[in-house]
Design a protein around this motif. Structure first.
Motif, PDB file in Angstrom:
ATOM      1  N   GLU A   1     -10.266  -7.530   2.622  1.00  0.00           N
ATOM      2  CA  GLU A   1      -8.963  -7.160   3.171  1.00  0.00           C
ATOM      3  C   GLU A   1      -8.192  -6.339   2.145  1.00  0.00           C
ATOM      4  O   GLU A   1      -8.701  -6.037   1.073  1.00  0.00           O
ATOM      5  CB  GLU A   1      -8.176  -8.406   3.593  1.00  0.00           C
ATOM      6  N   ALA A   2      -6.966  -5.961   2.519  1.00  0.00           N
ATOM      7  CA  ALA A   2      -6.065  -5.193   1.647  1.00  0.00           C
ATOM      8  C   ALA A   2      -6.646  -3.841   1.247  1.00  0.00           C
ATOM      9  O   ALA A   2      -6.335  -3.314   0.190  1.00  0.00           O
ATOM     10  CB  ALA A   2      -5.690  -6.007   0.400  1.00  0.00           C
ATOM     11  N   ALA A   3      -7.505  -3.282   2.107  1.00  0.00           N
ATOM     12  CA  ALA A   3      -8.180  -2.004   1.851  1.00  0.00           C
ATOM     13  C   ALA A   3      -9.110  -2.098   0.649  1.00  0.00           C
ATOM     14  O   ALA A   3      -9.508  -1.073   0.078  1.00  0.00           O
ATOM     15  CB  ALA A   3      -7.186  -0.859   1.673  1.00  0.00           C
ATOM     16  N   SER A   4      -9.497  -3.310   0.271  1.00  0.00           N
ATOM     17  CA  SER A   4     -10.367  -3.492  -0.895  1.00  0.00           C
ATOM     18  C   SER A   4     -11.750  -2.888  -0.687  1.00  0.00           C
ATOM     19  O   SER A   4     -12.397  -2.463  -1.647  1.00  0.00           O
ATOM     20  CB  SER A   4     -10.494  -4.977  -1.243  1.00  0.00           C
TER      21      SER A   4
ATOM     22  N   ALA B   1       0.813  -1.219   0.000  1.00  0.00           N
ATOM     23  CA  ALA B   1       0.000   0.000   0.000  1.00  0.00           C
ATOM     24  C   ALA B   1       0.843   1.264   0.000  1.00  0.00           C
ATOM     25  O   ALA B   1       0.394   2.314  -0.466  1.00  0.00           O
ATOM     26  CB  ALA B   1      -0.941   0.002   1.203  1.00  0.00           C
ATOM     27  N   THR B   2       2.065   1.185   0.521  1.00  0.00           N
ATOM     28  CA  THR B   2       2.911   2.377   0.630  1.00  0.00           C
ATOM     29  C   THR B   2       4.012   2.423  -0.423  1.00  0.00           C
ATOM     30  O   THR B   2       4.862   3.309  -0.381  1.00  0.00           O
ATOM     31  CB  THR B   2       3.543   2.467   2.032  1.00  0.00           C
ATOM     32  N   ALA B   3       4.009   1.487  -1.352  1.00  0.00           N
ATOM     33  CA  ALA B   3       5.028   1.479  -2.406  1.00  0.00           C
ATOM     34  C   ALA B   3       4.947   2.779  -3.203  1.00  0.00           C
ATOM     35  O   ALA B   3       3.879   3.162  -3.681  1.00  0.00           O
ATOM     36  CB  ALA B   3       4.843   0.279  -3.316  1.00  0.00           C
ATOM     37  N   THR B   4       6.059   3.459  -3.344  1.00  0.00           N
ATOM     38  CA  THR B   4       6.089   4.731  -4.072  1.00  0.00           C
ATOM     39  C   THR B   4       6.411   4.540  -5.549  1.00  0.00           C
ATOM     40  O   THR B   4       6.101   5.396  -6.374  1.00  0.00           O
ATOM     41  CB  THR B   4       7.135   5.676  -3.467  1.00  0.00           C
ATOM     42  N   LYS B   5       7.045   3.407  -5.877  1.00  0.00           N
ATOM     43  CA  LYS B   5       7.418   3.139  -7.259  1.00  0.00           C
ATOM     44  C   LYS B   5       6.283   2.398  -7.977  1.00  0.00           C
ATOM     45  O   LYS B   5       5.475   1.736  -7.325  1.00  0.00           O
ATOM     46  CB  LYS B   5       8.719   2.323  -7.285  1.00  0.00           C
ATOM     47  N   PRO B   6       6.192   2.527  -9.299  1.00  0.00           N
ATOM     48  CA  PRO B   6       5.113   1.860 -10.034  1.00  0.00           C
ATOM     49  C   PRO B   6       5.107   0.352  -9.798  1.00  0.00           C
ATOM     50  O   PRO B   6       6.169  -0.266  -9.674  1.00  0.00           O
ATOM     51  CB  PRO B   6       5.430   2.181 -11.500  1.00  0.00           C
ATOM     52  N   VAL B   7       3.903  -0.214  -9.735  1.00  0.00           N
ATOM     53  CA  VAL B   7       3.725  -1.655  -9.565  1.00  0.00           C
ATOM     54  C   VAL B   7       2.901  -2.174 -10.745  1.00  0.00           C
ATOM     55  O   VAL B   7       1.783  -1.712 -10.975  1.00  0.00           O
ATOM     56  CB  VAL B   7       3.016  -1.997  -8.238  1.00  0.00           C
ATOM     57  N   VAL B   8       3.460  -3.125 -11.480  1.00  0.00           N
ATOM     58  CA  VAL B   8       2.798  -3.721 -12.639  1.00  0.00           C
ATOM     59  C   VAL B   8       2.596  -5.202 -12.350  1.00  0.00           C
ATOM     60  O   VAL B   8       3.464  -5.840 -11.742  1.00  0.00           O
ATOM     61  CB  VAL B   8       3.644  -3.543 -13.916  1.00  0.00           C
ATOM     62  N   SER B   9       1.467  -5.764 -12.754  1.00  0.00           N
ATOM     63  CA  SER B   9       1.214  -7.184 -12.482  1.00  0.00           C
ATOM     64  C   SER B   9       0.660  -7.883 -13.716  1.00  0.00           C
ATOM     65  O   SER B   9       0.078  -7.249 -14.602  1.00  0.00           O
ATOM     66  CB  SER B   9       0.241  -7.351 -11.305  1.00  0.00           C
ATOM     67  N   GLY B  10       0.870  -9.199 -13.738  1.00  0.00           N
ATOM     68  CA  GLY B  10       0.355 -10.028 -14.816  1.00  0.00           C
ATOM     69  C   GLY B  10      -0.385 -11.223 -14.251  1.00  0.00           C
ATOM     70  O   GLY B  10       0.129 -11.908 -13.363  1.00  0.00           O
ATOM     71  N   VAL B  11      -1.592 -11.485 -14.750  1.00  0.00           N
ATOM     72  CA  VAL B  11      -2.448 -12.547 -14.226  1.00  0.00           C
ATOM     73  C   VAL B  11      -2.809 -13.528 -15.330  1.00  0.00           C
ATOM     74  O   VAL B  11      -3.283 -13.127 -16.397  1.00  0.00           O
ATOM     75  CB  VAL B  11      -3.756 -11.968 -13.639  1.00  0.00           C
ATOM     76  N   ASP B  12      -2.593 -14.804 -15.052  1.00  0.00           N
ATOM     77  CA  ASP B  12      -3.096 -15.863 -15.929  1.00  0.00           C
ATOM     78  C   ASP B  12      -3.830 -16.877 -15.072  1.00  0.00           C
ATOM     79  O   ASP B  12      -3.254 -17.463 -14.157  1.00  0.00           O
ATOM     80  CB  ASP B  12      -1.961 -16.553 -16.675  1.00  0.00           C
ATOM     81  N   GLY B  13      -5.119 -17.059 -15.331  1.00  0.00           N
ATOM     82  CA  GLY B  13      -5.893 -18.051 -14.590  1.00  0.00           C
ATOM     83  C   GLY B  13      -6.463 -17.516 -13.299  1.00  0.00           C
ATOM     84  O   GLY B  13      -7.005 -16.408 -13.247  1.00  0.00           O
TER      85      GLY B  13
END
Length: 249
Positions: free
Chosen positions: A138-141, A90-102
């Motif tokens: 959770e996760a502030a969702s 939640a506090t990461a200042t740098k860009p976060v990119v993700s990839g999802v399969d399935g």
């Protein structure tokens, strides 16, 4: 790092890969600890400009390891490693990119609410069966999902536990783009590579402005965490977990 979490560097991109395919990348507490450490170290290292999260073919993550959660429910442990990871994300200042399969179940879905760009394959499924297990989001969702997709769709996802296809996730704003499985990691790394070339301070400031008040997110994390732990130790959660485990046998 845990063998179930692989961390590698490609130029200025840090890749954090969930690597427990035999359990569909169900996340253990050791895996949470390893991911939190990777995020903290990447944030502190000026050589890292972008974080990337990837899973395995067919499963980004099937959610939390239920055996770990049952151990928390029966003991006095508060699951600090889970909390440490959520704070780091939640506090990461740098860009976060993700990839999802399935499969992207539970935390396997909510992690992407904190990502800046998420790519998914056509067969991906996003689902959060929190209330089915007598738990809460959770996760502030509970804060982030309504912001992103509106109350109705957020409630369908987090309250009703409806599964979202990749197309529905795209329409809801949960993901950025749908790509074919064979091209998923290439597209993720291409986006991360483009981001790493941008002026880092300007990019971090842009992210900060778009994300808004961080204290609201941290406050919701705390509120959800207290209720989650309370429910995890409740009779109805114990009954729900017992029934779930019985169905899996």
């Amino acid at each position: 790092m845990s063998d179930h979490i692989l961390v590698e560097r490609t130029e200025a991109v840090q890749v954090i890969r969930l690597n427990r395919p035999d359990k569909k990348n169900a996340i253990t507490r050791a895996m949470y600890d390893a991911m939190a450490k990777a995020l903290r170290e990447g944030e502190a290292d000026d050589a890292v400009r972008v974080h990337v999260f990837l899973g395995s073919p067919g499963a980004f993550s099937s959610g939390n390891d239920l055996q770990d959660f049952l151990a928390i429910a029966m003991g006095g442990d508060h699951g600090d490693d889970v909390w440490d990871f959520l704070i780091a994300l939640a506090t990461a200042t740098k860009p976060v990119v993700s990839g999802v399969d399935g499969l992207a179940i539970g935390i396997g879905t909510t992690i992407h609410l904190h990502c800046d760009m998420t790519f998914a394959t056509p067969g991906s499924l996003f689902r959060t069966p929190f209330t089915d297990l007598a738990l809460v989001p959770e996760a502030a969702s509970s804060l982030l999902a309504p912001r992103i997709m509106g109350h109705q769709r957020a409630f369908a996802l987090l309250g009703m536990g409806e599964g979202f296809t990749a197309e529905q996730a795209l329409d809801a704003g949960l993901i950025w783009q749908i790509v074919e499985r064979d091209h998923l990691e290439d597209e993720v790394m291409a986006a991360a590579g483009a981001l790493e070339k941008k002026p880092p301070k300007a990019l971090q400031l842009a992210k900060k402005l778009m994300k808004g008040d961080q204290e609201q997110v941290l406050a919701r994390l705390r509120d959800e965490g207290e209720l989650f732990l309370q429910q995890l130790k409740s009779d109805e959660a114990r009954e729900a977990f017992t029934a779930f485990m019985a169905r899996k046998k």
